[in-house]
Each structure stands twice: as C-alpha cells, then as structure tokens.
Design a protein around this motif. Structure first.
Motif, PDB file in Angstrom:
ATOM      1  N   GLU A  43       0.852  -1.075   0.009  1.00 45.14           N
ATOM      2  CA  GLU A  43      -0.022   0.095  -0.161  1.00 45.14           C
ATOM      3  C   GLU A  43       0.883   1.343   0.046  1.00 45.14           C
ATOM      4  OE1 GLU A  43      -3.714  -1.924   2.452  1.00 45.14           O
ATOM      5  OE2 GLU A  43      -2.821  -0.066   3.428  1.00 45.14           O
ATOM      6  N   SER A  44       1.943   1.135   0.808  1.00 49.12           N
ATOM      7  CA  SER A  44       2.883   2.282   0.904  1.00 49.12           C
ATOM      8  C   SER A  44       4.135   2.066  -0.097  1.00 49.12           C
ATOM      9  CB  SER A  44       3.092   2.731   2.392  1.00 49.12           C
ATOM     10  OG  SER A  44       4.036   3.757   2.343  1.00 49.12           O
ATOM     11  N   ASP A  45       4.479   2.600  -1.078  1.00 49.45           N
ATOM     12  CA  ASP A  45       5.733   2.243  -1.923  1.00 49.45           C
ATOM     13  C   ASP A  45       6.456   3.448  -1.747  1.00 49.45           C
ATOM     14  OD1 ASP A  45       4.029   2.920  -5.061  1.00 49.45           O
ATOM     15  OD2 ASP A  45       4.216   4.042  -3.233  1.00 49.45           O
ATOM     16  N   ASN A  46       6.487   4.290  -0.828  1.00 47.36           N
ATOM     17  CA  ASN A  46       7.297   5.322  -0.852  1.00 47.36           C
ATOM     18  C   ASN A  46       8.594   5.152   0.066  1.00 47.36           C
ATOM     19  OD1 ASN A  46       5.885   7.040  -2.406  1.00 47.36           O
ATOM     20  ND2 ASN A  46       4.594   7.773  -0.545  1.00 47.36           N
ATOM     21  N   GLN A  47       8.510   4.204   0.878  1.00 49.35           N
ATOM     22  CA  GLN A  47       9.697   3.634   1.692  1.00 49.35           C
ATOM     23  C   GLN A  47      10.551   2.540   0.972  1.00 49.35           C
ATOM     24  OE1 GLN A  47       8.796   2.929   5.596  1.00 49.35           O
ATOM     25  NE2 GLN A  47       7.007   4.130   5.617  1.00 49.35           N
ATOM     26  N   ALA A  48      11.794   2.236   1.482  1.00 51.39           N
ATOM     27  CA  ALA A  48      12.746   1.312   0.751  1.00 51.39           C
ATOM     28  C   ALA A  48      12.191  -0.010   1.591  1.00 51.39           C
ATOM     29  CB  ALA A  48      14.064   1.727   0.980  1.00 51.39           C
ATOM     30  N   GLN A  49      12.193  -0.905   0.610  1.00 50.85           N
ATOM     31  CA  GLN A  49      12.089  -2.514   1.328  1.00 50.85           C
ATOM     32  C   GLN A  49      13.309  -3.175   1.229  1.00 50.85           C
ATOM     33  OE1 GLN A  49       8.302  -5.013  -0.151  1.00 50.85           O
ATOM     34  NE2 GLN A  49      10.083  -6.020  -1.153  1.00 50.85           N
TER      35      GLN A  49
END
Length: 635
Positions: free
Chosen positions: A368-374
C-alpha cells in the motif's frame, strides 16, 4: 468529592461519627478531595487489625457481597467496612454501631468505593487517550516525513536543508544543524543549517573521537543537551535535542534542533520530544542510506556507467509496469544470461524459476505504501547457469523530473562467502589486488609476515597555516578533492592506500603482492602526483588564492605486513623500521621535492631525474643516511 460524601453523611447521621482512612491510591485521592483522610504519618487505632481482617475475609471469598464484609471493633464500639478501588481494598470507612441504622456505614463504604473507582477509571481513560494522541502525533509526523522524503532523490545540501526545515517547523525550534560524515576522509561536515550565525559555526575539523559526536556514537541514542555541555552546540541558548544518523552500523552524522519556542517564549525540549525525534531520525537514516546510492548514480551519464560497471551490488531498474529497463554488469553475472535477453522483459518472465526472489519484487508492487525502501535479506537465487547465490535486496522508488513515480530500483548484494570477502576488501585496496589475494590464500593469512615493500609518504606542506585562514567546511571540501585526485593516481600505479593521517597519505607498493616494478611504480606515482597537483592548484588559486605544496618520501626494504590489530578490529598495514624511515624522508623533503633511499634508486629506470647521493640526518638514526632527491618545478 470524598470530603463532601463524609460531610453529608455526618450531617444526616451526626450520632454515628463517620470517618474514613486510606493507605493506597494517594495521588488519586489528593485530586478528588481525600487528602486529609490519607494515613501517611497518622496513627489510626486498630486500623491495621481491621484491614488485615477485611483482606483475609475478602481473599477467602471473592464473591462475598460488600454488605456482609465488615469488621466490628468491640473495644471502641465501631463498624469498619472496606473501601474498594478496582477490586483492591484501599481504605476503611468506620462509624459507631447502631441497632437502628445498621447499614449506614456499609452505604458509606459502597458510595465511596463507587465514587473512587469511577474517578480511577476516568483518569485511566484520559491517560490512555493521552498516549493514543501521542501515538497519533508520532504516526502522523512519520507519515508526513515519509511523504516528504519520497520526493528527495539525492543527498545535496538543498535536500538536507529541506529535511532540516521540516523538522525545525515540526518541533517549533528556532535553530537547527545537519551534520554528515564524508565517506572519503571520515571527517564530519556541516551540510545544512537554520538560523545559525557564522561565528557559531564549528571552526575545527569534526570527528567522532570526542565531544558530542563521540557521545552519539557511543550511546546510539537521541538525547537532550544543555547549552554549555559541548562546543559543537555553543549556538544553543536554552537546550537542544540531538539524534544520530547511522549507515551500516556506523555513525554517519546527526541532526541538532535548538531552543524550542512557544507562545510564552522559549521552553525546554522534553523526553517526549526526544522519543518522537528518535523515530523520525530513523526514517531519515533509512532514506539517507538509500539515497547515497541514488546520489552517486545521478552525477553524470559517464559516471553512472563507470559506477554501475564497478559497483559490487547488482542493480536492476524497472519501469512502473515491471519491465526491466536497465541491468548493470554485476546483476548480469548473477542472473547468468546476456543483457539483451534481460532488458525490456517483464520480471515475471526472467525470474519465473526463483519464487522467493520474485516474491520480493511482487510484494513491493502490491504494498500500500511504496514510498519507503523495502529491505529483504538472505534471499536464495539460482542463476540461469545453475550457480546458487544468497542475496540481500533493497527496493526503492524512482521519480522523474516532475516527481511522478517512474519505476523502482532493485539492488542486491551477493553475500556468498567469496563475494562477501571481495566486497569488504575492495573498500580498502584496488579490485585487481583483491582478486590476486583471493586467488592465493597464503597472501591473506591473519597476522604478519616479512615482505619487501616500497613505502611512500606524501604530506601537504604549510597546511596548518592555510587551515587557520579557511573555514572548516571549505577545508574539508578542499581536502576531499585533493585526496580524490591523489588516491586515483595511487590506484593507477597499483598502489595500496594504507591510511590517511590528517593531511598525509601512506601508500604501499609490493604488499600484499609484490612485482619487480614496485619501486618504479612508487616513483612514477610520486612524480604524477606533482603534475596532477599543478592542475589542481590552478583551480585552487582562482578560488582561494592559494596553492598546495607537498613533500614525498619513499623507501624500499623489509617490513612486517599483514592484518594487525585485535580480534574485534584489525587493519591491513605494514610496520617496521623501514616504514619509519620512509616517514622520516617525507619529513626531510622540501615542498615540491621527492626524497628516496639508495635502495629505491637502484630499482628505477631513469636515474638521471634524481640528484647525486647526499647524506641527511634523520630522527632515530645515529649515522647520516645517503639519499637522492628529485625537485619538481611547478608550472
């Protein structure tokens, strides 16, 4: 209020002489008018006896109705009933026995129990709401910061200032400072400030050996700092809040906010502020860690190609639709097929046989939140050629110039044993030397071995006086550029950079691998340093009306080379009298001069460049030592 309840009963039943006493929930009772009934230092006759009886009876039968729970004191002719709060006896209500009104004292106990329990839970609910509000504030702040950071695509001063201003605004601070460590020199520099005067800026080089940065490195915590504790925060008038930024377990920098403002004037930062600030700086640390790679990739197209080719991590750039737009050399090696068969294909096709690796990418797309690094570690991967790898993966979003998301980058490190060693070692010496060492295990034994080596020291002359006239940030910038030029030359001639000592370079030729050209490479490296310094000085003279001058000493001989240190930390280096002698030659060298030993002179081709043999005295030697000198004439 407690006192009103007692007063109302005494007014109505004055003959009963009703009273109460409390031994628990003192803070709560003070807030609801029960202060004068607290036991504290007062001695109430038979209180302990009554309390023990009531507790034992209640503990024996928890279902006992409160009307049947009482203690009759025949000595003073009183009835004692318990006062409860949250199923715990916190006090006793008492009054004279009365055959006409036997239940009055029980009613007092019941009413006080209900009133106090209600207040207890009201206070508890408010406390929970308060903590929930704090959590909401923390969550909202992190979301805002994460959204803001998602638009940051490099580590420029403007980006860091953007982050700093956001934090200053969030905390109502009047001043702020953002400090980061330069990866080449390990010297910290101020990269962004807010409302800090020039005279309050640090004048000395910043390291984490002492002061505030050392405290942050050692504690690894966010903490509050008063104005007079550290020189670095001398701009603080009241108090400040400091939080570390970490990169791969090492202190990368810190953020300092100072002098919190309110409508009533300046107020101190609180522990609550520190807790929230710690959460926010962890988010910033994560972003900065990932932006360090992105920042390098965006310099120039040529630089991008060079970095992507030499970088030890595999890099894959995906479009927004999952098509593979770019793969670097390392990624191609691990995947195991040609670039043309990878690019412009959907990742689902290329990685169909690698279920867990495929899952890493697809989970990021579905998040849902793709602004952070994974970050996902220890992902198994089988290449097309059958080799097995273990990968540490990181996925970060990519934005175009309009700040619209245009895809994402997957980077992965092969942490298989040999690859892990190579990646670590190549941070210290050039890649071709690492490969030679790993091909011959005997050259990488722990401890020290005797080896013939050529040792070069290059030191800037008159740098102290120049540094006194130059600000710390400018000084660090000049040193960074100088070291970049010089270290590039070292690698051109297959040298090994041993260490940077202040403004001095220590370079090795012949260890860990020796060749018949070690002395020649050292001399050629030194002469090239002078030529490259002339070009560097042309720019420096225009910008700072100053030229750097260096002196160089070179000596060849037997040294002890190897991994020296302790089990917890060791460095590959050389030690011995011949190392000290090279350093003494450097000290003896005038600006624009190379001093070499006879042992070096014997092993170079063009000996005409150097002077006749002369004798010099050096520290630690009783007799004069013959040397040769080369003088460079600057343009």
């Amino acid at each position: 209020m407690v006192s009103k309840i007692i007063s109302d009963y005494n007014n109505k039943y004055s003959d009963l002489d009703i009273s109460c006493s409390f031994h628990e929930q003192k803070e709560l009772l003070k807030s609801i008018g029960g202060s004068k009934y607290l036991l504290e230092d007062r001695q109430i006759p038979y209180y302990e006896e009554a309390l023990t009886f009531l507790k034992d009876k209640f503990d024996t039968n928890k279902s006992l109705h409160i009307e049947n729970l009482y203690f009759i004191n025949e000595i003073n002719d009183t009835i004692n009933v318990p006062i409860f709060c949250n199923d715990e006896i916190i006090g006793i209500a008492l009054g004279r026995k009365s055959k006409i009104k036997p239940n009055i004292i029980n009613n007092v106990g019941i009413q006080l129990s209900r009133f106090i329990t209600k207040k207890f839970f009201t206070k508890k609910i408010k406390s929970i709401e308060s903590r929930a509000n704090i959590k909401d504030l923390e969550f909202e702040s992190i979301v805002q910061l994460t959204n803001m950071l998602s638009f940051c695509d490099n580590l420029s001063n403007e980006t860091l200032e953007y982050i700093l201003i956001h934090l200053v605004s969030l905390y109502a601070a009047s001043k702020g400072m953002f400090i980061l460590r330069d990866s080449n020199t390990n010297i910290f520099e101020v990269r962004a400030t807010f409302e800090i005067r020039e005279e309050d800026m640090p004048r000395r080089m910043l390291t984490d050996n002492k002061g505030l940065l050392a405290e942050l490195k050692n504690t690894k915590k966010t903490f509050l700092v008063e104005s007079d504790k550290f020189n670095l925060v001398k701009f603080v008038e009241h108090n400040s809040i400091c939080s570390p930024i970490y990169f791969r377990g090492n202190l990368l920098g810190c953020i300092i906010l100072a002098d919190k403002e309110s409508r009533k004037g300046f107020i101190h930062f609180s522990d609550l502020d520190a807790n929230l600030f710690d959460s926010l700086t962890k988010e910033i640390s994560l972003t900065i860690n990932n932006l360090k790679l992105i920042d390098d990739l965006q310099s120039t197209n040529n630089l991008i190609d060079n970095i992507m080719t030499s970088i030890e991590a595999g890099i894959i750039k995906f479009t927004e639709f999952g098509e593979i737009e770019y793969v670097n050399k390392k990624a191609i090696e691990i995947i195991g097929i040609e670039r043309d068969l990878i690019q412009n294909q959907h990742y689902g096709i290329i990685f169909a046989d690698n279920e867990l690796f495929l899952e890493v990418i697809s989970n990021y797309e579905l998040a849902e939140s793709d602004n952070q690094a994974q970050v996902v570690k220890n992902v198994p991967f089988k290449s097309f050629n059958g080799s097995i790898h273990t990968l540490d993966t990181t996925i970060t979003p990519v934005y175009d110039k309009n700040k619209d998301r245009s895809g994402y980058i997957l980077s992965f490190d092969d942490i298989s044993d040999m690859q892990k060693v190579k990646t670590t070692f190549k941070k210290y010496v050039s890649g071709n030397i690492v490969d030679e060492i790993l091909d011959d295990n005997s050259k990488s034994d722990l401890g020290g071995t005797l080896s013939d080596a050529c040792v070069l020291f290059a030191d800037i002359r008159g740098f102290t006086s120049f540094s006194e006239k130059t600000s710390a940030s400018e000084l660090v910038s000049i040193l960074n550029k100088y070291f970049t030029e010089m270290i590039d030359i070292v690698y051109e001639y297959n040298g090994t950079l041993d260490k940077i000592i202040g403004d001095e370079l220590m370079v090795l030729f012949g260890v860990p691998n020796n060749t018949e050209h070690d002395c020649q490479n050292a001399v050629d490296c030194a002469i090239t340093m002078f030529k490259r310094l002339d070009e560097f000085n042309e720019k420096l003279e225009k910008s700072h009306n100053h030229k750097l001058k260096i002196g160089i000493g070179i000596h060849y001989g037997e040294v002890v080379a190897g991994n020296i240190g302790s089990d917890k930390q060791m460095n590959y280096t050389v030690i011995g009298d011949n190392v000290n002698q090279a350093a003494r030659f450097c000290s003896n060298a005038s600006p624009n001069e190379i001093v070499i030993s006879e042992d070096v002179y014997k092993n170079i081709s063009d000996q005409s460049l150097f002077s006749e043999s002369i004798l010099i005295n050096v520290k630690g030697k009783d007799n004069a030592i013959p040397v040769r000198k080369f003088t460079h004439f600057s343009i």
